[in-house]
Motif scaffolding. Structure first.
Motif, PDB file in Angstrom:
ATOM      1  N   LEU A 114       0.834  -1.199   0.000  1.00  0.00           N
ATOM      2  CA  LEU A 114       0.000   0.000   0.000  1.00  0.00           C
ATOM      3  C   LEU A 114       0.872   1.253   0.000  1.00  0.00           C
ATOM      4  CD1 LEU A 114      -2.789   1.405   0.361  1.00  0.00           C
ATOM      5  CD2 LEU A 114      -2.430   1.192   2.823  1.00  0.00           C
ATOM      6  N   ASP A 115       1.984   1.213   0.762  1.00  0.00           N
ATOM      7  CA  ASP A 115       2.855   2.376   0.868  1.00  0.00           C
ATOM      8  C   ASP A 115       4.233   1.939   1.362  1.00  0.00           C
ATOM      9  OD1 ASP A 115       3.561   5.048   0.697  1.00  0.00           O
ATOM     10  OD2 ASP A 115       2.399   5.702   2.431  1.00  0.00           O
ATOM     11  N   THR A 117       7.497   3.874   3.507  1.00  0.00           N
ATOM     12  CA  THR A 117       7.965   5.093   4.163  1.00  0.00           C
ATOM     13  C   THR A 117       9.369   4.868   4.713  1.00  0.00           C
ATOM     14  OG1 THR A 117       7.094   4.581   6.377  1.00  0.00           O
ATOM     15  CG2 THR A 117       5.611   5.740   4.855  1.00  0.00           C
ATOM     16  N   PRO A 176       2.385   8.700   7.416  1.00  0.00           N
ATOM     17  CA  PRO A 176       2.075   8.945   6.002  1.00  0.00           C
ATOM     18  C   PRO A 176       1.084   7.967   5.380  1.00  0.00           C
ATOM     19  CG  PRO A 176       4.436   9.119   6.376  1.00  0.00           C
ATOM     20  CD  PRO A 176       3.818   8.564   7.632  1.00  0.00           C
ATOM     21  N   VAL A 177       1.010   6.743   5.873  1.00  0.00           N
ATOM     22  CA  VAL A 177       0.143   5.738   5.267  1.00  0.00           C
ATOM     23  C   VAL A 177      -1.339   6.033   5.555  1.00  0.00           C
ATOM     24  CG1 VAL A 177       0.073   4.016   7.120  1.00  0.00           C
ATOM     25  CG2 VAL A 177      -0.016   3.270   4.771  1.00  0.00           C
ATOM     26  N   LYS A 180      -3.616   7.252   2.862  1.00  0.00           N
ATOM     27  CA  LYS A 180      -3.946   6.327   1.786  1.00  0.00           C
ATOM     28  C   LYS A 180      -5.064   5.348   2.154  1.00  0.00           C
ATOM     29  CE  LYS A 180       0.309   6.762  -0.638  1.00  0.00           C
ATOM     30  NZ  LYS A 180       1.295   6.142  -1.470  1.00  0.00           N
TER      31      LYS A 180
END
Length: 181
Positions: A114-115, A117, A176-177, A180
């Motif tokens: 998904l992400d 970082t 940060p995730v 999303k």
């Protein structure tokens, strides 16, 4: 000319004791400044070890799973997406599945990333791979219909809607995730 001293190419002049002292002092001051700047440079540029972490963004309906870090752990009390360190030569998908089984007895289906970082902490840097996950259907459910999460290596857990995540203190690397979800 045999008796005349030569200093800095000037014949017959000898620097006074005070000017020799100043020169010695200034060169030692320069040396001290260089050492000081080297020490500062070394401190600020010493590479931190980078740890690769695989984390699970476990979805159940419109909720996602957060687990709370144990007391006396790095970032104790923070809430996070469950997971852990990828061991040497381990596939990150296998690592996230293994960590969730060890920490809270969740058997996961691991999907796509998904992400990703990266965050520098004081003593280490962390590269996090966040995988979309779901709990395998064979697991037990609680009274509210959520998959059962055991607290083996986690202090607590919560199934939360993405708009509720701001109510939980997340580590900087996990923040940060959230955008999303």
């Amino acid at each position: 000319g045999h008796g005349a001293s030569v200093v800095h190419g000037v014949r017959g002049t000898k620097p006074s004791r005070s000017s020799r002292h100043r020169r010695r002092q200034s060169s030692s001051m320069v040396r001290a400044r260089l050492l000081e700047s080297a020490a500062v440079t070394t401190e600020t540029t010493t590479p931190r070890p980078t740890v690769i972490v695989a984390a699970a963004v476990v979805r159940h309906g419109e909720h996602v799973l957060l687990t709370q870090r144990m007391p006396n752990a790095h970032l104790e009390g923070h809430w996070e997406f469950p997971g852990g360190k990828v061991e040497a030569d381990e596939d990150p998908r296998d690592a996230v599945r293994r960590e969730c089984l060890e920490e809270c007895k969740l058997d996961l289906e691991v999907g796509d990333i998904l992400d990703v970082t990266f965050h520098r902490y004081e003593r280490k840097s962390v590269l996090l791979l966040f995988f979309q996950c779901s709990v395998r259907e064979s697991g037990a459910v609680d009274a509210d219909g959520f998959p059962v999460v055991e607290h083996i290596e986690v202090a607590d857990h919560a199934w939360v809607r993405p708009d509720e995540i701001d109510d939980y203190a997340l580590p900087p690397a996990d923040e940060p995730v959230v955008a999303k979800l």
